[in-house]
Design a protein around this motif. Structure first.
Motif, PDB file in Angstrom:
ATOM      1  N   ASN A 135       0.847  -1.191   0.000  1.00  0.00           N
ATOM      2  CA  ASN A 135       0.000   0.000   0.000  1.00  0.00           C
ATOM      3  C   ASN A 135       0.885   1.244   0.000  1.00  0.00           C
ATOM      4  OD1 ASN A 135       0.281   1.046   2.954  1.00  0.00           O
ATOM      5  ND2 ASN A 135      -0.183  -1.133   3.175  1.00  0.00           N
ATOM      6  N   LEU A 136       0.331   2.303  -0.542  1.00  0.00           N
ATOM      7  CA  LEU A 136       1.057   3.557  -0.663  1.00  0.00           C
ATOM      8  C   LEU A 136       0.054   4.696  -0.490  1.00  0.00           C
ATOM      9  CD1 LEU A 136       3.661   5.142  -1.444  1.00  0.00           C
ATOM     10  CD2 LEU A 136       2.864   5.008  -3.816  1.00  0.00           C
ATOM     11  N   GLY A 137       0.395   5.668   0.347  1.00  0.00           N
ATOM     12  CA  GLY A 137      -0.472   6.810   0.546  1.00  0.00           C
ATOM     13  C   GLY A 137       0.302   8.108   0.513  1.00  0.00           C
ATOM     14  N   VAL A 138      -0.359   9.170   0.085  1.00  0.00           N
ATOM     15  CA  VAL A 138       0.281  10.477   0.021  1.00  0.00           C
ATOM     16  C   VAL A 138      -0.760  11.546   0.305  1.00  0.00           C
ATOM     17  CG1 VAL A 138      -0.133  10.680  -2.474  1.00  0.00           C
ATOM     18  CG2 VAL A 138       1.714  12.004  -1.414  1.00  0.00           C
ATOM     19  N   SER A 139      -0.360  12.619   0.964  1.00  0.00           N
ATOM     20  CA  SER A 139      -1.257  13.743   1.208  1.00  0.00           C
ATOM     21  C   SER A 139      -0.479  15.045   1.029  1.00  0.00           C
ATOM     22  CB  SER A 139      -1.864  13.672   2.614  1.00  0.00           C
ATOM     23  OG  SER A 139      -0.861  13.784   3.604  1.00  0.00           O
ATOM     24  N   TYR A 140      -1.203  16.090   0.658  1.00  0.00           N
ATOM     25  CA  TYR A 140      -0.568  17.395   0.425  1.00  0.00           C
ATOM     26  C   TYR A 140      -1.494  18.478   0.954  1.00  0.00           C
ATOM     27  CZ  TYR A 140       1.522  21.375  -1.978  1.00  0.00           C
ATOM     28  OH  TYR A 140       2.113  22.581  -2.256  1.00  0.00           O
ATOM     29  N   ALA A 169      -3.587   0.455  -2.878  1.00  0.00           N
ATOM     30  CA  ALA A 169      -3.293  -0.771  -2.131  1.00  0.00           C
ATOM     31  C   ALA A 169      -3.569  -1.978  -3.017  1.00  0.00           C
ATOM     32  CB  ALA A 169      -4.133  -0.847  -0.865  1.00  0.00           C
ATOM     33  N   LYS A 170      -2.751  -2.992  -2.863  1.00  0.00           N
ATOM     34  CA  LYS A 170      -2.975  -4.270  -3.521  1.00  0.00           C
ATOM     35  C   LYS A 170      -2.957  -5.345  -2.452  1.00  0.00           C
ATOM     36  CE  LYS A 170      -1.556  -7.169  -7.401  1.00  0.00           C
ATOM     37  NZ  LYS A 170      -0.650  -7.315  -8.573  1.00  0.00           N
ATOM     38  N   THR A 171      -3.989  -6.188  -2.437  1.00  0.00           N
ATOM     39  CA  THR A 171      -4.128  -7.182  -1.382  1.00  0.00           C
ATOM     40  C   THR A 171      -4.391  -8.560  -1.958  1.00  0.00           C
ATOM     41  OG1 THR A 171      -6.512  -6.799  -1.174  1.00  0.00           O
ATOM     42  CG2 THR A 171      -5.061  -5.465   0.216  1.00  0.00           C
ATOM     43  N   LEU A 203      -2.936  21.797   0.689  1.00  0.00           N
ATOM     44  CA  LEU A 203      -3.112  22.897  -0.260  1.00  0.00           C
ATOM     45  C   LEU A 203      -3.122  24.235   0.474  1.00  0.00           C
ATOM     46  CD1 LEU A 203      -5.915  21.317  -2.480  1.00  0.00           C
ATOM     47  CD2 LEU A 203      -3.472  21.484  -3.014  1.00  0.00           C
ATOM     48  N   THR A 204      -3.788  24.265   1.619  1.00  0.00           N
ATOM     49  CA  THR A 204      -3.807  25.430   2.499  1.00  0.00           C
ATOM     50  C   THR A 204      -3.744  24.915   3.935  1.00  0.00           C
ATOM     51  OG1 THR A 204      -6.210  25.518   2.768  1.00  0.00           O
ATOM     52  CG2 THR A 204      -5.300  26.626   0.829  1.00  0.00           C
ATOM     53  N   ASP A 205      -3.806  25.845   4.891  1.00  0.00           N
ATOM     54  CA  ASP A 205      -3.825  25.415   6.289  1.00  0.00           C
ATOM     55  C   ASP A 205      -5.068  24.602   6.620  1.00  0.00           C
ATOM     56  OD1 ASP A 205      -1.445  26.683   6.722  1.00  0.00           O
ATOM     57  OD2 ASP A 205      -2.348  28.507   7.554  1.00  0.00           O
ATOM     58  N   ASP A 206      -6.139  24.799   5.842  1.00  0.00           N
ATOM     59  CA  ASP A 206      -7.413  24.141   6.138  1.00  0.00           C
ATOM     60  C   ASP A 206      -7.745  22.992   5.188  1.00  0.00           C
ATOM     61  OD1 ASP A 206      -7.756  26.104   8.094  1.00  0.00           O
ATOM     62  OD2 ASP A 206      -8.777  27.444   6.674  1.00  0.00           O
ATOM     63  N   LEU A 207      -7.102  22.921   4.039  1.00  0.00           N
ATOM     64  CA  LEU A 207      -7.516  21.992   2.984  1.00  0.00           C
ATOM     65  C   LEU A 207      -6.373  21.062   2.603  1.00  0.00           C
ATOM     66  CD1 LEU A 207      -9.946  21.337   1.133  1.00  0.00           C
ATOM     67  CD2 LEU A 207      -8.949  22.897  -0.563  1.00  0.00           C
ATOM     68  N   THR A 208      -6.665  19.759   2.615  1.00  0.00           N
ATOM     69  CA  THR A 208      -5.679  18.738   2.284  1.00  0.00           C
ATOM     70  C   THR A 208      -6.233  17.820   1.215  1.00  0.00           C
ATOM     71  OG1 THR A 208      -4.788  18.748   4.531  1.00  0.00           O
ATOM     72  CG2 THR A 208      -4.309  16.815   3.199  1.00  0.00           C
ATOM     73  N   VAL A 209      -5.394  17.475   0.236  1.00  0.00           N
ATOM     74  CA  VAL A 209      -5.759  16.479  -0.761  1.00  0.00           C
ATOM     75  C   VAL A 209      -4.982  15.204  -0.444  1.00  0.00           C
ATOM     76  CG1 VAL A 209      -3.972  17.283  -2.375  1.00  0.00           C
ATOM     77  CG2 VAL A 209      -5.909  15.963  -3.235  1.00  0.00           C
ATOM     78  N   PHE A 210      -5.605  14.064  -0.616  1.00  0.00           N
ATOM     79  CA  PHE A 210      -4.941  12.805  -0.297  1.00  0.00           C
ATOM     80  C   PHE A 210      -5.281  11.748  -1.342  1.00  0.00           C
ATOM     81  CE2 PHE A 210      -9.014  12.784   1.897  1.00  0.00           C
ATOM     82  CZ  PHE A 210      -9.536  11.533   1.590  1.00  0.00           C
TER      83      PHE A 210
END
Length: 249
Positions: A1-6, A19-21, A8-15
């Motif tokens: 599995n692999l996850g990432v988040s960024y 995953a392969k199972t 965008l602002t102090d209030d807003l996050t994109v993620f």
């Protein structure tokens, strides 16, 4: 599995995540007389979403897609009185999820969630009885409602007292893999009241009263599913009153 988040602002996050199972067959399937060696179930899952958190408001929305190879479903052969695993082949599922929470004051909070799910069986399933294939291509999985939702409101008027009401909606569900029978959806409402007893010298102790299925909804909960025929449904619980005394030592 692999996850990432960024952020965008102090209030807003994109993620996003991937995953392969792999799920091995149940041990009793190795001795199954109806379906021999269903094989491992392999799945790949991808989702993408946004998360917002600012002051009294928090919210999340995401889209996701799961693809299955050798999707395994449990089936009941009512005539023979046995349950077995059925390999339904390749299956795609995708959906949209959303949650929102709002706390305008320290004593009042709201929460709501909703989801929409689509499922598709990609091919006809070979018939274990050596007959023609089961016409499942393009059909949906059973026991998978397209729409579900929940809501809760909680109010704490004083430190010792908490009041809550919550509701849950479950949409229509297919009962077999050829989609010839469907159980209707239902909505349940619950109430709860909790009182802390520390003012009477009983620390870490509270008394809680619950009313489940407040409006006495008649519905079918668990479904005894099968591949093509009529299913059985377990009636859901009636209006229920529960009183609990909880204490920690």
């Amino acid at each position: 599995n692999l996850g990432v988040s960024y952020d965008l602002t102090d209030d807003l996050t994109v993620f996003a995540s991937y995953a392969k199972t792999l799920s091995a067959p149940r041990t009793d399937d190795l001795y199954d007389q109806v379906l021999i060696d269903p094989g491992p179930e392999i799945a790949q899952a991808v989702d993408l979403g946004l998360r917002y958190n600012s002051g009294p408001v928090s919210a999340t929305a995401s889209v996701w897609r799961n693809t299955f190879h050798n999707r395994i479903e449990r089936v009941l052969d009512e005539a023979a009185g046995i349950a077995f695993s059925a390999n339904v082949g390749d299956v795609d599922l995708w959906g949209i999820d959303g949650q929102i929470g709002f706390q305008p004051t320290e004593t009042l909070s709201f929460y709501a969630s909703a989801s929409y799910i689509e499922s598709e069986i990609k091919n006809d399933i070979p018939n274990a009885a050596a007959g023609p294939p089961l016409p499942t291509k393009g059909k949906s999985l059973y026991e998978t409602p397209k729409v579900q939702g929940a809501v809760r409101v909680q109010w704490d008027p004083v430190e010792m007292l908490s009041l809550g009401v919550q509701g849950k909606f479950v949409g229509d569900r297919w009962t077999n893999l050829v989609n010839t029978e469907k159980f209707s959806g239902y909505t349940l409402w619950d109430l709860d009241v909790r009182m802390k007893l520390q003012q009477w010298g009983m620390n870490n102790t509270y008394l809680q009263a619950n009313v489940r299925n407040l409006f006495d909804e008649r519905y079918l909960g668990d479904i005894t599913t099968n591949l093509t025929g009529t299913a059985l449904g377990q009636p859901g619980y009636r209006r229920t009153f529960i009183l609990t005394l909880h204490s920690e030592f």
